[in-house]
Scaffold this motif. Structure first.
Motif, short mmCIF file in Angstrom:
data_model
loop_
_atom_site.label_atom_id
_atom_site.label_comp_id
_atom_site.label_asym_id
_atom_site.label_seq_id
_atom_site.Cartn_x
_atom_site.Cartn_y
_atom_site.Cartn_z
N GLU A 1 37.84 36.76 33.31
CA GLU A 1 38.05 34.86 33.77
C GLU A 1 39.38 35.15 34.80
N TYR A 2 40.36 35.15 34.17
CA TYR A 2 41.71 34.35 35.20
C TYR A 2 41.68 35.47 35.63
N TRP A 3 41.36 36.82 36.02
CA TRP A 3 42.05 37.30 37.15
C TRP A 3 40.77 36.78 37.77
N LEU A 4 39.82 36.90 38.10
CA LEU A 4 38.87 36.19 39.13
C LEU A 4 39.30 34.92 40.02
N LYS A 5 39.97 34.24 39.18
CA LYS A 5 40.83 32.58 39.51
C LYS A 5 42.15 33.39 40.85
N GLY A 6 42.00 34.42 40.32
CA GLY A 6 43.14 35.01 41.39
C GLY A 6 44.50 35.90 40.71
N PHE A 7 44.96 35.54 39.52
CA PHE A 7 46.18 35.45 39.18
C PHE A 7 45.99 37.53 38.52
N GLN B 1 38.55 36.27 28.38
CA GLN B 1 39.25 34.99 29.45
C GLN B 1 40.02 35.70 30.13
#
Length: 308
Positions: A111-117, A108
């Motif tokens: 996946e947030y890192w993939l969103k740019g975080f 999880q």
């Protein structure tokens, strides 16, 4: 192909290593097939069989497991920085070797890192530990949130995933006598936090002693807040004001010919109180001065004895 570095500081974790590494390997199945995972394990001067267990893990996966043996015990935060300096992933995650943090949360976070975080925090919403351990943690993070970093999540955290950019900046800063995880928040990048319940330690004995907790508390406050110095200044002004008023009172009595009030006991109490305040003030100032001296020496945060 994205590459994830898993950084694990190890200190007297001989019994934990086989369980932890197997759990992490099993957790790899939840990641997309195109993700490459490397492990950077740092032995922070352990005197048990921790290094032996790490090398066993290394022998199983020689291409993607990196083991660092530090010359001495430098503390988990400095050991983590050593691991960060050796990591090569596009993003990295820090997890302890005692399995109190759930590895399954990594997907999880990724996946947030993939969103740019660039920073993803797993914050402890609650703990399975009870008693003084829970009380100290709750008090520590509550104080830090009020007087140092208002934007840190509730409950504290040491389970984070962060971008290579943050890793490079933290390694470059070489911050000493500080709180590594608060430093990541201090950098100012927007982050997302994922609450979870921290598990009770099942294997081995924690080396996170009361002395180390107190040092971390002092380091965190002095690194991110001017509150101690400001409190000394304000209290000093208040005491000075009280002393001035009392002095004027004595002078007025003297001018009017009145007898000076009998107040030996009160005077001694005030003297002892002011003396104690001065000693505490010198101690706080000394903590700041010592940190400046320690930084000026420019000694390394850690010394690597062996790389495997």
């Amino acid at each position: 192909m994205p590459k994830l570095s898993i950084i694990i500081p190890c200190y007297y974790n001989e019994e934990n290593i086989p369980v932890t590494t197997n759990a992490l390997l099993a957790n790899e199945a939840s990641f997309p097939a195109d993700v490459t995972i490397e492990y950077v394990l740092v032995d922070d001067g352990s005197k048990d069989g921790t290094l032996r267990e790490l090398l066993k893990f290394k022998s199983r996966y020689p291409e993607r497991v990196h083991v660092l043996e530090l010359a001495g015990n430098v503390g988990s935060y400095n050991a983590i920085v050593a691991g960060m300096a050796q990591a090569t992933g596009d993003c990295a995650v820090i997890i302890t070797a005692d399995m109190q943090d759930p590895p399954e949360l990594m997907l999880q976070m990724y996946e947030y890192w993939l969103k740019g975080f660039k920073l993803v925090i797993g914050n402890r919403q609650d703990r399975e530990e009870t008693g003084l351990q829970q009380l100290f943690a709750a008090t520590f993070h509550s104080i830090m949130k009020k007087i140092a970093l208002a934007n840190i999540p509730d409950g504290g955290f040491d389970f984070v995933l962060f971008d290579r950019q943050i890793r490079e900046q933290v390694v470059k800063m070489q911050e000493r006598n500080s709180n590594l995880f608060y430093l990541m928040v201090w950098l100012g990048y927007p982050y997302v936090n994922i609450p979870y319940i921290r598990r009770k330690r099942e294997i081995g004995k924690s080396r996170w002693t009361l002395t180390k907790k107190i040092k971390l508390f002092i380091d965190s406050i002095l690194s991110f807040s001017y509150f101690p110095i400001r409190a000394i200044s304000i209290l000093g002004l208040l005491l000075g004001g009280v002393a001035t008023l009392y002095g004027l009172y004595i002078i007025i009595l003297k001018i009017n010919g009145s007898n000076e009030p009998a107040g030996w006991s009160a005077m001694m109490v005030a003297f002892l109180f002011v003396s104690a305040f001065q000693m505490v003030a010198l101690g706080v100032i000394g903590e700041y001065v010592w940190r400046g001296l320690d930084a000026s020496r420019n000694r390394p945060l850690y010394v690597i004895k062996n790389k495997f």
